[in-house]
Design a protein around this motif. Structure first.
Motif, short mmCIF file in Angstrom:
data_model
loop_
_atom_site.label_atom_id
_atom_site.label_comp_id
_atom_site.label_asym_id
_atom_site.label_seq_id
_atom_site.Cartn_x
_atom_site.Cartn_y
_atom_site.Cartn_z
N ALA A 137 0.88 -1.22 -0.08
CA ALA A 137 -0.09 -0.14 -0.09
C ALA A 137 0.82 1.28 0.01
CB ALA A 137 -1.03 0.03 1.19
N PHE A 138 0.22 2.26 -0.21
CA PHE A 138 0.88 3.69 -0.14
C PHE A 138 0.49 4.36 1.18
CE2 PHE A 138 0.81 3.94 -4.84
CZ PHE A 138 2.03 3.69 -4.85
N ASP A 139 1.31 5.10 1.84
CA ASP A 139 1.07 6.00 3.22
C ASP A 139 1.77 7.19 2.94
OD1 ASP A 139 0.29 6.56 5.74
OD2 ASP A 139 2.45 5.71 6.50
N GLY A 140 1.21 8.36 3.60
CA GLY A 140 1.58 9.44 3.72
C GLY A 140 1.82 9.73 5.32
N LEU A 141 3.29 9.97 5.55
CA LEU A 141 3.60 10.41 6.74
C LEU A 141 3.21 11.66 7.07
CD1 LEU A 141 7.49 9.82 8.06
CD2 LEU A 141 6.13 11.49 8.90
N SER A 142 2.18 11.76 8.26
CA SER A 142 1.32 12.99 8.49
C SER A 142 2.23 13.80 9.61
CB SER A 142 0.23 12.54 8.78
OG SER A 142 -0.65 11.94 7.81
N ALA A 262 2.26 24.68 0.03
CA ALA A 262 1.70 23.82 1.10
C ALA A 262 0.72 22.68 0.69
CB ALA A 262 1.30 24.49 2.37
N ILE A 263 0.74 21.21 0.96
CA ILE A 263 -0.07 20.39 0.62
C ILE A 263 -0.39 19.63 1.66
CG2 ILE A 263 -0.04 18.23 -1.11
CD1 ILE A 263 0.16 20.71 -2.65
N GLU A 264 -1.78 19.28 1.92
CA GLU A 264 -2.16 18.48 3.04
C GLU A 264 -2.38 16.93 2.42
OE1 GLU A 264 -6.47 17.82 5.26
OE2 GLU A 264 -5.83 20.07 4.73
N PRO A 265 -1.65 15.99 3.46
CA PRO A 265 -2.10 14.62 3.21
C PRO A 265 -3.49 14.18 2.90
CG PRO A 265 -1.56 14.66 5.40
CD PRO A 265 -1.48 16.33 4.63
N THR A 266 -3.87 13.70 1.82
CA THR A 266 -5.11 13.04 1.62
C THR A 266 -4.87 11.90 0.51
OG1 THR A 266 -5.49 14.07 -0.36
CG2 THR A 266 -6.25 15.49 1.52
N HIS A 267 -5.98 10.96 0.48
CA HIS A 267 -5.84 9.76 -0.38
C HIS A 267 -5.26 10.10 -1.67
CE1 HIS A 267 -7.75 6.62 2.28
NE2 HIS A 267 -8.16 7.66 2.95
N GLU A 268 -5.98 11.09 -2.25
CA GLU A 268 -5.53 11.46 -3.57
C GLU A 268 -3.90 12.22 -3.61
OE1 GLU A 268 -8.24 12.38 -2.12
OE2 GLU A 268 -9.54 11.11 -3.08
N THR A 269 -3.50 13.13 -2.78
CA THR A 269 -2.29 13.49 -2.67
C THR A 269 -1.18 12.63 -2.42
OG1 THR A 269 -2.30 14.51 -0.54
CG2 THR A 269 -2.93 15.97 -2.27
N ILE A 270 -1.54 11.56 -1.52
CA ILE A 270 -0.60 10.55 -1.35
C ILE A 270 -0.38 9.80 -2.58
CG2 ILE A 270 -0.30 8.58 0.47
CD1 ILE A 270 -1.53 10.07 2.34
N PRO A 277 7.94 15.57 0.52
CA PRO A 277 8.54 14.22 0.15
C PRO A 277 8.00 13.17 1.22
CG PRO A 277 9.88 15.61 1.73
CD PRO A 277 8.69 16.40 1.52
N LEU A 278 6.65 13.17 1.73
CA LEU A 278 6.41 12.32 2.80
C LEU A 278 5.31 11.43 2.34
CD1 LEU A 278 6.26 14.93 5.70
CD2 LEU A 278 8.06 13.22 5.13
N SER A 279 5.22 11.01 1.11
CA SER A 279 4.44 9.81 0.55
C SER A 279 5.44 8.94 0.46
CB SER A 279 3.78 10.13 -0.78
OG SER A 279 2.82 11.22 -0.85
N ARG A 280 5.01 7.60 0.76
CA ARG A 280 6.01 6.49 0.62
C ARG A 280 5.05 5.36 0.53
NH1 ARG A 280 7.06 5.35 7.20
NH2 ARG A 280 5.05 5.62 7.93
N ASP A 312 -8.05 0.63 1.86
CA ASP A 312 -8.97 1.62 2.06
C ASP A 312 -9.84 1.73 3.18
OD1 ASP A 312 -8.06 2.37 -0.79
OD2 ASP A 312 -9.59 1.49 -1.61
N GLU A 313 -10.14 0.51 3.67
CA GLU A 313 -10.92 0.43 4.78
C GLU A 313 -10.20 0.94 6.13
OE1 GLU A 313 -12.75 -3.50 5.63
OE2 GLU A 313 -13.72 -3.68 3.35
N VAL A 314 -8.98 0.74 6.20
CA VAL A 314 -8.09 1.01 7.44
C VAL A 314 -7.27 2.30 7.26
CG1 VAL A 314 -8.02 -1.25 8.48
CG2 VAL A 314 -6.11 -0.52 6.79
N GLY A 315 -7.58 3.17 6.29
CA GLY A 315 -7.15 4.31 5.99
C GLY A 315 -5.76 4.58 5.25
N TYR A 316 -5.30 3.56 4.37
CA TYR A 316 -4.11 3.65 3.74
C TYR A 316 -4.68 3.68 2.19
CZ TYR A 316 -1.75 2.40 7.55
OH TYR A 316 -1.12 2.23 9.05
N ILE A 317 -3.68 3.93 1.19
CA ILE A 317 -4.02 3.99 0.01
C ILE A 317 -3.66 2.85 -0.84
CG2 ILE A 317 -3.41 5.34 -2.17
CD1 ILE A 317 -3.57 6.93 1.25
N ALA A 318 -4.54 2.11 -1.63
CA ALA A 318 -4.14 0.99 -2.36
C ALA A 318 -3.33 1.37 -3.53
CB ALA A 318 -5.25 0.27 -2.74
#
Length: 332
Positions: A137-142, A262-270, A277-280, A312-318
């Motif tokens: 999955a993808f994650d955005g370090l928040s 300035a970019i906020e972490p969301t499902h789309e931006t991650i 540089p915090l999408s991973r 998607d159910e637990v808050g990550y990005i497929a």
């Protein structure tokens, strides 16, 4: 009265007829060119059915990243609904802690929020542990602050570096921006065994290291970090996007300016990588030797084939479907 055959002849004929009748009954009551036209009515159909799949049992030990934990826990729970006799304990000793156990052969799968380090790979190799890396999955370090913080609108990468880098003299928010209040900064960070710590250190601090003084607290448990930030008006911390989403009623997420606004972490931006540089990406590492055990192979295949919807159910990005197909092909 018994002309032509006599009593013995009649007895013999009766016995032959009885045998023929019995044979006919044994064939289901009739025949057609030597094959039965009726199904057995005495339960033989069940014994002639194909054998059912072997029932799985045993244990699949997993440990590692607290960020990946919600994904693996969700996969384990769903897998157990189909295979209740397989135990799947999931620990949270951090990415580094997971790799330490993994390279000793103590666990079958390591959860990781970063790639395995060169020195960790060498330890595994020396111990004869071969493995397969699988993206899940993808994650955005928040970056998060308390809900009570009403002055922070965003932070730049340079400001985050100024706050967290080893040797920093920053003590209050006014030290970060002159227009901000003299509120003491209380920092919360994952511990050094965490892949999130390593990722933040690399992406934000350029591997200079995170400060270690009385203004900062460390924990491998992201829930502890959540409670720390939420309970401190001047608090700031960082962890996976899923933990922010789960606790957004008591936390405020901070947009990050990596040089393009300035970019906020969301499902789309991650997912599209604009939250930089915090999408991973997130990973699991599975031992090839352990994959020879049917319960480990079954769980790993289930994980990769089902983690997209669960993410998607637990808050990550497929990941994209074709990427999951690539990962599944590694297990063939």
């Amino acid at each position: 009265m018994l002309k032509g055959k006599g009593f013995k002849g009649i007895l013999m004929s009766t016995m032959v007829a009885a045998l023929v009748f019995a044979a006919a009954c044994g064939n289901g009551g009739g025949s057609n060119n030597g094959s039965s036209t009726n199904q057995p009515s005495n339960g033989n159909a069940a014994t002639e059915a194909p054998a059912t799949e072997t029932k799985l049992s045993g244990e699949v030990k997993i440990d590692g990243s607290s960020t990946v934990f919600p994904l693996t826990e969700a996969a384990a729970e769903e897998f157990n609904k189909e295979h209740p006799d397989v135990r799947v304990p999931v620990g949270v000793s951090g990415t580094g802690g997971g790799f330490k156990q993994f390279c000793k052969g103590e666990i079958a799968i390591a959860d990781a929020s970063r790639h395995i380090k060169e020195e960790e790979a060498t330890i595994c190799k020396d111990a004869g542990i071969e493995y397969t890396e699988l993206s899940v999955a993808f994650d955005g370090l928040s970056i998060v602050v308390s809900k009570d913080n009403d002055f922070i609108d965003h932070l730049t990468v340079e400001e985050l570096n100024k706050i967290f880098v080893t040797g920093s003299t920053v003590k209050t928010w006014k030290d970060v921006r002159p227009e901000w209040p003299s509120e003491p900064i209380v920092m919360f960070s994952p511990g050094a065994d965490s892949g999130t710590y390593d990722y933040f250190n690399e992406a934000i601090l350029e591997k200079a290291g995170i400060r270690n003084d009385k203004q900062i607290s460390f924990s491998e448990d992201d829930n502890t970090l959540v409670q720390g930030v939420a309970g401190s008006k001047g608090g700031i911390g960082y962890f996976g996007f899923a933990y922010y989403e789960e606790n957004q009623d008591k936390l405020k997420v901070v947009p990050v300016d990596g040089g393009k606004g300035a970019i906020e972490p969301t499902h789309e931006t991650i997912k599209d990588g604009t939250y930089a540089p915090l999408s991973r990406p997130l990973f699991i590492y599975v031992s090839k030797k352990e994959l020879e055990r049917p319960e480990v192979a079954a769980f790993t295949k289930y994980y990769i084939n089902n983690i997209g919807p669960l993410a998607d159910e637990v808050g990550y990005i497929a990941l994209p479907d074709d990427k999951y197909a690539e990962e599944a092909a590694k297990l063939q």
